[in-house]
Design an enzyme around this catalytic site. Structure first.
Site, PDB file in Angstrom:
ATOM      1  N   THR B 105       0.850  -1.185   0.000  1.00 36.10           N
ATOM      2  CA  THR B 105       0.000   0.000   0.000  1.00 36.10           C
ATOM      3  C   THR B 105       0.877   1.222   0.000  1.00 36.10           C
ATOM      4  O   THR B 105       1.487   1.551   0.986  1.00 36.10           O
ATOM      5  CB  THR B 105      -0.917   0.031   1.228  1.00 36.10           C
ATOM      6  OG1 THR B 105      -0.095   0.030   2.391  1.00 36.10           O
ATOM      7  CG2 THR B 105      -1.847  -1.145   1.247  1.00 36.10           C
ATOM      8  N   THR B 181       8.930  -4.369  -0.842  1.00 35.98           N
ATOM      9  CA  THR B 181      10.397  -4.234  -0.838  1.00 35.98           C
ATOM     10  C   THR B 181      11.129  -5.566  -0.963  1.00 35.98           C
ATOM     11  O   THR B 181      12.236  -5.607  -1.478  1.00 35.98           O
ATOM     12  CB  THR B 181      10.881  -3.576   0.470  1.00 35.98           C
ATOM     13  OG1 THR B 181      10.380  -4.330   1.576  1.00 35.98           O
ATOM     14  CG2 THR B 181      10.431  -2.147   0.564  1.00 35.98           C
ATOM     15  N   ASP B 182      10.527  -6.649  -0.487  1.00 37.09           N
ATOM     16  CA  ASP B 182      11.281  -7.900  -0.347  1.00 37.09           C
ATOM     17  C   ASP B 182      11.922  -8.375  -1.645  1.00 37.09           C
ATOM     18  O   ASP B 182      13.091  -8.735  -1.658  1.00 37.09           O
ATOM     19  CB  ASP B 182      10.375  -9.003   0.224  1.00 37.09           C
ATOM     20  CG  ASP B 182      10.292  -8.925   1.740  1.00 37.09           C
ATOM     21  OD1 ASP B 182      10.730  -7.899   2.290  1.00 37.09           O
ATOM     22  OD2 ASP B 182       9.806  -9.894   2.353  1.00 37.09           O
ATOM     23  N   LYS B 260      18.441  -5.343  -1.460  1.00 39.28           N
ATOM     24  CA  LYS B 260      17.848  -4.975  -0.174  1.00 39.28           C
ATOM     25  C   LYS B 260      18.792  -5.484   0.904  1.00 39.28           C
ATOM     26  O   LYS B 260      18.953  -6.685   1.075  1.00 39.28           O
ATOM     27  CB  LYS B 260      16.460  -5.599  -0.001  1.00 39.28           C
ATOM     28  CG  LYS B 260      15.786  -5.192   1.311  1.00 39.28           C
ATOM     29  CD  LYS B 260      14.370  -5.742   1.460  1.00 39.28           C
ATOM     30  CE  LYS B 260      13.764  -5.304   2.787  1.00 39.28           C
ATOM     31  NZ  LYS B 260      12.403  -5.792   3.001  1.00 39.28           N
TER      32      LYS B 260
END
Ligand SMILES: [Zn+2]
Lengths: 639, 438
Positions: B105, B181-182, B260
Site C-alpha cells: 500500500t 520491498t522484499d 535490499k
C-alpha cells in the site's frame, strides 16, 4: 463558600507515571537520560486520512506548522525501534505485571486480553506518528480526604520523545525518553477546590509508588488535567511535572476561564456578533513606530490584519489581573512560531499612531466597534497565524473554547493546539495480543506492596516519626534507604529521616549545592554519626563543607572542621571548667543557670559531642555545684 | 447476514447467539462492570475465546466470552460514509507519468472504526491522498496486480514488462512501479533484461513503513520517484528509495546492481559496486552516474517480456550435500547459479556434481557470496577445476540478478552456446568492467 472554591469547577486528572523497568516498553534499550547525542535524523509526519475522508483538527494544525522534526539519538539510550526503523518487540511480562498491580491496588477490573493500539499523535513527539497504548483495566477508586474518587481507566503506554527546542528550521527531540513504559491512570472528574485536586494527584502518586515498581525523581510523573467550569468547554492542560503545581494550575485555569466567560458576557451585553476577516496590510502604513512590525517587514515578512467585529475594547480588558482576550490571541500566534501580535486596544502603547490606525481601519473597512489584530512574520507563517487568530477570536462569544494547553514551570498554562477530535486509534499489528489470565491477576494482587497509609502508620508507630515527617519521607525518594538504615543503625529513626528529607531542602535554600547532598553522601554521614565519629549536630556543617568543596568525603569534612568527636571525659572536663568559671552566674541564678550554660557549651562543642550527653553532664555537675556549701565553694574559688 | 470476520468456534457461537456482527455496538456484562463497544474483526490467527470490542475511547479490548453475561446489541453497525477530499486538478503541460501498482500500500486510509487499512484504489484516490503529485506530473494510475512481493513469480515480471512496453507506445514519459520491498531487486533486474534499451525511465519504488502510518516512507519515495521520472534526463530501469533515515532524499539505484540490505530500515536498498544513479533532494534531481556503457544504454528498444522457471540459485556452504545438484536437475533446473565462497569456490565433491550437471546439458554459473567483488576462477586450483567442470564465472554479477538473468536468457534462446554467450555479456549494466575505489 471557601475562598479557594470555584463553583462549577470540574477537573479530570490523568496521571502518567514512568515505571522502573530494565528496558523500554517495545525494545531492549536501557532507560537512561542522555546528555550527548551523537546522531540525528530528520522526519516529517503526515496525517493519515481517516475512512471518512476527514482530517483531525489537531493533526491539521501540526501539519500546517510545516516544520520537520529533528531527532537526536545515542546508542546508549535508543535503537532502530525508537527511530521507527525496526518493528517493536513484544511487551515484557514484568511491565504487564506492574500494570496489573496498579489495577489491584486501585480495585479496578481488568480486561481478559489487552490490545496494543496506535494512537495518532503527530506533534513529532513520537517518531512513528502514533503512541502505542493498551488499556488494561477500568473502574476502582481511591479515597482522598474522606472522599471517594473513581478511576476511569488504567493504561499501559510508551512515553514520548523529549522536546529539546525549536529553531527556524525544525523542532528538536531527544529519543532517550521515547518508549519508556508509562502507566496512565485516568480519574473521574472531581469538583472542589484546587487544593483538593492537588491532594487527589498526591494520593494517586502514593498509590502508584506503593507498587514499588515506579520510577522516582523529577519528570518521572506527569499530570494532564481536563479542566472546565460550568457552561464552558473542557480545556486539556498537558504536562504538569510537579505535584505541588497541580493546585496552582487548576486555580490559574479556573481564573482564566472565568475571565473569558466575563468577556463573553460583555459581548452578549453589547449584542455584538464577532465576525473576522484577514487582509494583508504590509504596505498600508510605514510601521516606523513599532519595532516588532518594522523588523518583521524588514526581514521580508508580511503583516496581516485580522478584523474582529464587536471586539473593540475587549482585547485589552482585564476581567481579572493578567487575563485578557488579547493574550489568548497572542498565544495562538506564538503557537504558529510568530513573535506576537499588536492589537488595537494597545495601538498607542505599541507605536501605532492615530493616523496609522485610521488608515488601517479605512483600508480594512473596519468600524469603531471592530478590533484590529496585526500579525506579522514570514509570509506563509503569518498567513496561517492570522487565520488561526481569526478563528480563535470568533470563538470569543463561547467564552471558553476547547483547546489543549501546556503547563508552564510557574503553574500557568499556554495555548498549544486545538483539542483533538475523537481519539484516532487503530490496532498495532506488529505487537501480539496480551492475554491476562486470572492467575496472572491474582499473582499481581499478591505482590502489591503495603498500602501507603499503612507504611506511613508504620513509620509513625514503629519508628516514632511525626506524621508530617513520615509523609515527607514516603513522598521522597529516600523511603527505601530510610527503612534499611533505621533497621541497621543505632541512630534515632527520626534523626535519620530528618537528615534524609528535611535537611537537604533547608540547606539547598542556603545555597548548598544539591549534589553535595546526594543519597550516598547522606548515608555516609549517617554512618559516621552511628559510629560515633561525629555528632548529629555537626551534620549541617559537614554538608556545608562538602558543598563549599572544602572536603570530598564526610571523613575529610570531619577532619577539616576539627569535628572529631569528643569523648565523655573530654566533655566532662569542659563542663567542669565552665561551671567553675561561672560561679557568679550560678550563685545568682541557681537552677536556671542551666540554660545559658548549655548554650555556651554547645557553641563551644560545635557539634563534636552529642547534645544529650552534654546536657546530662552539665546537669550532674551543676547539681553538685549547688549542693556544695557555699563557703567551701568560695574558699575553693579563692584558692 | 452478519459479518463475522475472523471469528470462529466459541466466539462465533457467542456472537451468533447475541445476533451480533462486526460493526454492531454490543453491550456485555463482565465480573467488574458493563462494557459497551463496537464488535471489530478478529485476527484469523488469534484464539476463539475472546471477542474484541472497540470502546468509545478508541481502545480495543478482548473479553473472554466464557466469562460474559447478558450480551445484547444496542445499536446496529453503521456503514462509514466516505467522502474523499476532491482531487486537485491535473495540470496540462506537465509530463505524463504512469503509476503501476503491484501490491503493498503506497497510499492508504485508515478506518478507525474497525482498524482496517484501505489502500488507494485509483488515480483520483491517490491524488487525494498525495496531492503533491499533481504539482509534479499528470499521473495516471493503474493496479496491475495486488500481491505480496514474496509471491511475485516470473509470470508477474512478464506481465509488468508487457504493460510498461505498452506505456512507451502510449506516450508516457516515465513509469513508476510500486512494489513490496522484499523482492523489489529481483523485479528490477527482470525488467532491466526484458526492457533493454527502453527510452523512458522506469522507477520501482516501495515503502518499508506502511502508508497508514504518519511516519511512512511511502509518500517521500513516491514523490521523489515521480519527480525523477518526470524531470530527469535518464532512461532505463531503476529503484527509488530513501537515501538515508531522514525524510530528505530519494536515492536512485541501477536496476541490476541493487540489493535490499536491511530487513527494516528505510534506506535498506544499496547499490553494489556502482555509484548511485541519481539523488533527488530538496526538490531537485542530481544525476551521478551514467550507468552502463553507452552500447548497453543505446540498445534498440525491443521488449522481450519472457521468463523461464528453469533457473535456480544455490548458496554453497561447508556442509552442503552434493546431492542437491542432481536433485535440482531432476526437478527441472536448466541453469543453476551457485553462490560460491570467496572468488567463487565450492568443495571438490560439489565440483564433481557440477561436472555431471553440465554434462547432462545443464548450465552452471558461479557468483560469490561476498556480495562485493568479482569471481575469479583462474587464481586457485579449485577455480581451475571448476572451469574444467564447465562452470561459467559471472564476473561481479549479483547472485539475485544472475538467477533472474538466467531465467530471462532461458526463455529467450534455445541454444546452449547462445545462452552461455548471453550470460557473459553485459546486457543491462549487470556487470562492471572495472572495480573502482570508494
Ligand atoms: Zn530502543
Amino acid at each position: 463558600m471557601m475562598p479557594g472554591d470555584r463553583p462549577g469547577l470540574l477537573v479530570g486528572l490523568e496521571v502518567h507515571q514512568q515505571l522502573s523497568a530494565p528496558t523500554k516498553l517495545f525494545c531492549n534499550c536501557p532507560i537512561t537520560k542522555t546528555e550527548e547525542f551523537p546522531f540525528s535524523f530528520e522526519r516529517r509526519l503526515r496525517p493519515a486520512q481517516s475512512e471518512t475522508g476527514r482530517l483531525d483538527p489537531a493533526a491539521v494544525f501540526e501539519f500546517s506548522r510545516d516544520k520537520p522534526n529533528l531527532y537526536l539519538w545515542s546508542p546508549e539510550s535508543s535503537c532502530l525501534v525508537d527511530a521507527d526503523e525496526e518493528p517493536p518487540r513484544q511487551v515484557s511480562r514484568e511491565v504487564v505485571e506492574t500494570g496489573l498491580m496498579v489495577a489491584a491496588a486501585l480495585g479496578s477490573g481488568v480486561v481478559d486480553e489487552a490490545h496494543v493500539m496506535r494512537k495518532i499523535v503527530i506533534d513529532g513527539s513520537n517518531t512513528t506518528g502514533f503512541q502505542r497504548t493498551a488499556v488494561l483495566g477500568f473502574g476502582g477508586s481511591l479515597m482522598v480526604d474522606g472522599t471517594k474518587v473513581g478511576v476511569q481507566s488504567i493504561t499501559l503506554e510508551e512515553d514520548a520523545a523529549r522536546i529539546m527546542g525549536e529553531d527556524e528550521r525544525s523542532r528538536i527531540f531527544g529519543l532517550d525518553r521515547l518508549g519508556v513504559p508509562l502507566i496512565e491512570v485516568a480519574l473521574d472528574p472531581v469538583s472542589g477546590t484546587p487544593e483538593f485536586v492537588g491532594h487527589v494527584a498526591l494520593n494517586l502518586g502514593r498509590v502508584l509508588r506503593s507498587t514499588g515498581r515506579v520510577a522516582r525523581g523529577l519528570g518521572t510523573i506527569r499530570q494532564d488535567l481536563n479542566i472546565s467550569l460550568d457552561g464552558g468547554a473542557v480545556v486539556e492542560v498537558k504536562g504538569v511535572q510537579k505535584l505541588n503545581l497541580v493546585a496552582k494550575v487548576v486555580a490559574y485555569e479556573a481564573s482564566r476561564q472565568r475571565a473569558l466567560m466575563e468577556v463573553a458576557k460583555k459581548l452578549v451585553g453589547r449584542g455584538a456578533k464577532v465576525k473576522c476577516a484577514v487582509k494583508e496590510v504590509t504596505r498600508i502604513v510605514p510601521w516606523g513606530g513599532s519595532e516588532v512590525l518594522s523588523k518583521a517587514v524588514g526581514e521580508g515578512g508580511k503583516v496581516d490584519c485580522v478584523t474582529a467585529t464587536g471586539l473593540s475594547g475587549l482585547l485589552g480588558w482585564e476581567p481579572a489581573p493578567g487575563f485578557r482576550l488579547g493574550r489568548e490571541a497572542a498565544e495562538v500566534a506564538r503557537a504558529h512560531s510568530l513573535g506576537g501580535i499588536v492589537h488595537s486596544d494597545e495601538f498607542r502603547k505599541r507605536g501605532i499612531s492615530e493616523g496609522e490606525e485610521r488608515a488601517l481601519r479605512e483600508y480594512c473597512g473596519a468600524a469603531e466597534d471592530t478590533a484590529l489584530v496585526l500579525v506579522a512574520g514570514e509570509p506563509d507563517r503569518a498567513e496561517r497565524g492570522a487565520a488561526a487568530v481569526a478563528s480563535r477570536l470568533e470563538l470569543a462569544p463561547d467564552g471558553v473554547p476547547a483547546e489543549t494547553r501546556g503547563a508552564t514551570r510557574d503553574g500557568e498554562t499556554v495555548y498549544m493546539r486545538p483539542r483533538p477530535g475523537a481519539q484516532r486509534m487503530y490496532p498495532e499489528t506488529d505487537v501480539p495480543l496480551i492475554t491476562l489470565p486470572k492467575e496472572l491477576l491474582s499473582a499481581a494482587a499478591d505482590s502489591v506492596g503495603e498500602p501507603w497509609e499503612d507504611t506511613v502508620k508504620r513509620y509513625t508507630n514503629s519508628f516514632r516519626l511525626s506524621r508530617d515527617l513520615a509523609l515527607r519521607l514516603y513522598d521522597s525518594d529516600s523511603a527505601p534507604v530510610f527503612e534499611a538504615l533505621a533497621r541497621e543503625l543505632m541512630v534515632e529513626p527520626s534523626v535519620i529521616a530528618s537528615i534524609l528529607v528535611e535537611m537537604p531542602p533547608r540547606l539547598l535554600r542556603e545555597g548548598v549545592p544539591e549534589d553535595a547532598m546526594n543519597e550516598a553522601r547522606l548515608v555516609e554521614l549517617l554512618r559516621a554519626i552511628d559510629s560515633g565519629a561525629v555528632a548529629k549536630e555537626a551534620a549541617p556543617d559537614i554538608l556545608r563543607a562538602l558543598g563549599a568543596g572544602k572536603a570530598k568525603t564526610v571523613a575529610e569534612a570531619v577532619g577539616s572542621l576539627e569535628l572529631s568527636r569528643m569523648g565523655e571525659s573530654e566533655v566532662s572536663s569542659l563542663v567542669d571548667r565552665l561551671v567553675r568559671s561561672s560561679s557568679k552566674l550560678i550563685s545568682e541564678r541557681r537552677e536556671s543557670a542551666l540554660s545559658p550554660l548549655m548554650g555556651e557549651l554547645m557553641s563551644e562543642v560545635r557539634g563534636r559531642a552529642d547534645g544529650a550527653l552534654v546536657s546530662r553532664l552539665l546537669k550532674e555537675r551543676l547539681e553538685r555545684a549547688l549542693k556544695a556549701p557555699r563557703g567551701r565553694q568560695s574558699s575553693k574559688a579563692l584558692r | 447476514m452478519k459479518d463475522l470476520a475472523g471469528y470462529r468456534g466459541r466466539t462465533l457461537e457467542f456472537l451468533r447467539r447475541a445476533s451480533a456482527g462486526v460493526g454492531d455496538v454490543l453491550e456485555v456484562k463482565t465480573d467488574w462492570g458493563t462494557v459497551t463497544g463496537t464488535v471489530v474483526p478478529r485476527y484469523a490467527s488469534a484464539d476463539d475465546s475472546h471477542v474484541v470490542l472497540k470502546l468509545k475511547t478508541g481502545y480495543n479490548v478482548g473479553l473472554d466470552v466464557s466469562r460474559l453475561r447478558g450480551a445484547k446489541v444496542v445499536a446496529a453497525g453503521e456503514k462509514p460514509s466516505f467522502s474523499p477530499s476532491p482531487a486537485p486538478k491535473a495540470r496540462p503541460g506537465l509530463p505524463k507519468i504512469l503509476l503501476l501498482g503491484t501490491g503493498g500500500t503506497i497510499a492508504s486510509r485508515v478506518d478507525y472504526r474497525t482498524g482496517a487499512v484501505h489502500p488507494a484504489v485509483d488515480s483520483s484516490d491517490l491524488h487525494a491522498l498525495v496531492p503533491e503529485l499533481s504539482e509534479i506530473a499528470m499521473v495516471d494510475s493503474e493496479i496491475l496486480f495486488n500481491i505480496l512481493s514474496e509471491n511475485v513469480k516470473p509470470l508477474h515480471w512478464a506481465k509488468l514488462a508487457s504493460r510498461i512496453a505498452k506505456a512507451v507506445a502510449q506516450g508516457y514519459e516515465g513509469v513508476v512501479v510500486t512494489h513490496g520491498t522484499d523482492t523489489l531487486g529481483y523485479t528490477a533486474a527482470a525488467l532491466s533484461f526484458a526492457l533493454q534499451g527502453i527510452p523512458i525511465p522506469v522507477i520501482l519504488t516501495a515503502a518499508q513503513r506502511s502508508s497508514d502510518r504518519p511516519s511512512s516512507d511511502a509518500t517521500l519515495n513516491l514523490i521523489g520517484s515521480v519527480s525523477i521520472a518526470a524531470s530527469a534526463d535518464i532512461s532505463g530501469v531503476y529503484v527509488g528509495a530513501h537515501l538515508d533515515e531522514s525524510d530528505r532524499g530519494v536515492a536512485l539505484h541501477a536496476g541490476t546492481r541493487v540489493r535490499k540490505n536491511h530487513t527494516s530500515r528505510r534506506d535498506a536498498f544499496l547499490s553494489v559496486g556502482v555509484p548511485l544513479a541519481a539523488v533527488w533532494e530538496d526538490g531537485k534531481v542530481r544525476l551521478i552516474d551514467d550507468g552502463p556503457p553507452s552500447e548497453v544504454r543505446k540498445a534498440l528498444f525491443r521488449p522481450k517480456p519472457k521468463f523461464s522457471n528453469g533457473a535456480s540459485l544455490l548458496k554453497f556452504y561447508p556442509s552442503m550435500p552434493p546431492s542437491l545438484l542432481p536433485s535440482l536437475r531432476r526437478s527441472g533446473t536448466k541453469c543453476l547459479v551457485i553462490e560460491g565462497t570467496g572468488l567463487g569456490h565450492v568443495s571438490s565433491d560439489v565440483i564433481i556434481e557440477i561436472g555431471r550437471f553440465v554434462r547432462s546439458g545443464g548450465m552452471a554459473c558461479m557468483t560469490s557470496q561476498c556480495i562485493n567483488g568479482k569471481v575469479d576462477l583462474d587464481v586457485y586450483d579449485t577455480g581451475r577445476d571448476l572451469l574444467n567442470a564447465g562452470a561459467i564465472p559471472l564476473e561481479d554479477m549479483l547472485s539475485e540478478t544472475a538467477v533472474v538473468k538466467a531465467s530471462w536468457v532461458l526463455a529467450n534462446t534455445r541454444s546452449a552456446e547462445e545462452a552461455r554467450r548471453m550470460m557473459l555479456t553485459n546486457l543491462a549494466g549487470e556487470m562492471t568492467s572495472r572495480r573502482l575505489p570508494g
